[in-house]
Design a protein around this motif. Structure first.
Motif, mmCIF file in Angstrom:
data_model
loop_
_atom_site.group_PDB
_atom_site.id
_atom_site.type_symbol
_atom_site.label_atom_id
_atom_site.label_comp_id
_atom_site.label_asym_id
_atom_site.label_seq_id
_atom_site.Cartn_x
_atom_site.Cartn_y
_atom_site.Cartn_z
ATOM 1 N N GLU A 1 -5.753 9.391 -0.380
ATOM 2 C CA GLU A 1 -6.117 7.976 -0.278
ATOM 3 C C GLU A 1 -7.194 7.541 -1.280
ATOM 4 O OE1 GLU A 1 -4.466 5.788 1.251
ATOM 5 O OE2 GLU A 1 -3.428 6.821 2.881
ATOM 6 N N HIS B 1 1.476 4.911 -2.742
ATOM 7 C CA HIS B 1 1.772 6.335 -2.512
ATOM 8 C C HIS B 1 2.982 6.883 -3.261
ATOM 9 C CE1 HIS B 1 -1.099 7.355 0.706
ATOM 10 N NE2 HIS B 1 -0.899 6.141 1.213
ATOM 11 N N HIS C 1 0.836 -1.207 0.000
ATOM 12 C CA HIS C 1 0.000 0.000 0.000
ATOM 13 C C HIS C 1 0.873 1.261 0.000
ATOM 14 C CE1 HIS C 1 -2.980 3.022 0.957
ATOM 15 N NE2 HIS C 1 -2.141 3.435 1.897
ATOM 16 N N ASP C 2 1.828 1.316 0.911
ATOM 17 C CA ASP C 2 2.596 2.550 1.082
ATOM 18 C C ASP C 2 3.513 2.848 -0.094
ATOM 19 O OD1 ASP C 2 1.539 3.529 3.431
ATOM 20 O OD2 ASP C 2 2.937 2.452 4.729
HETATM 21 FE FE FE Z 1 -2.131 5.346 2.743
#
Ligand code: FE
Ligand code: HBI
Length: 287
Positions: free
Chosen positions: A173, A132, A127-128
């Protein structure tokens, strides 16, 4: 989002960073990354904002295996002056904001197990880093993230973190962006989720509403399931301009006296791009 985030684990520095320990990932860990990466790379074709794919390319993230932060940081630093630092999981708000304000993105270093491939609560490295980091190679988005960190430190002093966190949620997000080719994904929570990548863009259930800073800061969000409303920005330039040109202190003072909006409201001033049926959320309620 503060589950167990207040006791610093042994071994973590004052700013909660830890070594990535890249050599300690197992072959199974790397295989999990590769599987998730391939699945999302396919899913995101024609769905994600082009700047995200450009970021994957600039950072050479298509190479097999979990990225080594040292190598990743060389490329990211050259692109926008950002760095990725490893943390054990969720970190306290002030620590999180301080990292962003200094152009450091705190990333979980662990990777989900195969059983957790479709859902997990704490942000892991997929996820990170997959979600991102690619957009941090984009200069405008990179500046937005830093501005958010600075704004977070100010919001903390004003008791307004909960309001500002909604901005992060509905942009960084779960944000959507309008392009000449149609709506595209850019929020990390969506692009790192196989099911939500399709849901956010194509399902008739959720609302898609034009970005409105004040409105977003009054809107609750869901941490347990797909969003019921997504907010659509016109461009990263516009997002950065709107948020850096707003004086948040009077806005927080204003909002403190006003009620919140539900996750599925449509309001008179909304720019409604698509009014959702909310069928998905209603069906879930009955279960
Ligand atoms: Fe996040
Ligand atoms: N810590 N590692 C990590 N990642 C986050 O996204 C995060 C966090 N701590 C606090 C936080 N997010 C949010 O509560 C703030 O955006 C408000």
């Amino acid at each position: 989002m503060e589950k167990d985030a207040d006791t610093r684990p042994p071994g973590a520095a004052d700013d909660w960073t830890i070594p990535q320990g890249w050599d300690r990932y197992s072959a199974a860990d790397h295989a999990t990354w590769d599987r998730l990466f391939d699945r999302q790379a396919q899913m995101l074709q024609g769905r994600v904002v082009p700047q995200f794919l450009a970021g994957l390319d600039i950072l050479r993230m298509d190479r097999p295996g979990i990225p080594d932060f040292a190598a990743l940081n060389g490329r990211l630093m050259a692109a926008t002056g950002w760095q990725v630092v490893a943390v054990p999981g969720l970190v306290p708000d002030r620590i999180f904001f301080d990292h962003l304000a200094h152009r450091r993105f705190p990333a979980g270093r662990f990777i989900r197990t195969p059983e957790q491939e479709d859902y997990l609560q704490e942000p892991d490295i997929f996820h990170d880093v997959f979600g991102h980091v690619p957009l941090l190679a984009n200069p405008v988005f990179a500046d937005y993230m830093q501005a958010y960190g600075r704004g977070g430190l100010r919001a903390d002093g004003l008791g307004a973190i909960a309001k500002l966190a909604r901005l992060y949620w509905y942009t960084v997000e779960f944000g959507l962006i309008a392009t000449d080719e149609g709506l595209r994904l850019y929020g990390a929570g969506i692009v790192s989720s196989n099911a939500e990548s399709r849901f956010a863009l194509e399902d008739p259930s959720p609302h898609r509403l034009g970005f409105d800073l004040r409105r977003i800061m009054r809107t609750r969000y869901r941490i347990d399931d797909f969003q019921q409303s997504y907010f659509v920005i016109d461009s990263f330039e516009d997002l950065l301009a709107q948020t850096t040109q707003t004086d948040f202190a009077p806005l927080y003072a204003d909002l403190a006296a006003l009620p919140d909006y539900d996750t599925d409201s449509i309001l008179p001033g909304d720019r409604v791009l698509m009014c959702g049926t909310q069928a998905y959320a209603r069906h879930k309620e009955k279960e």
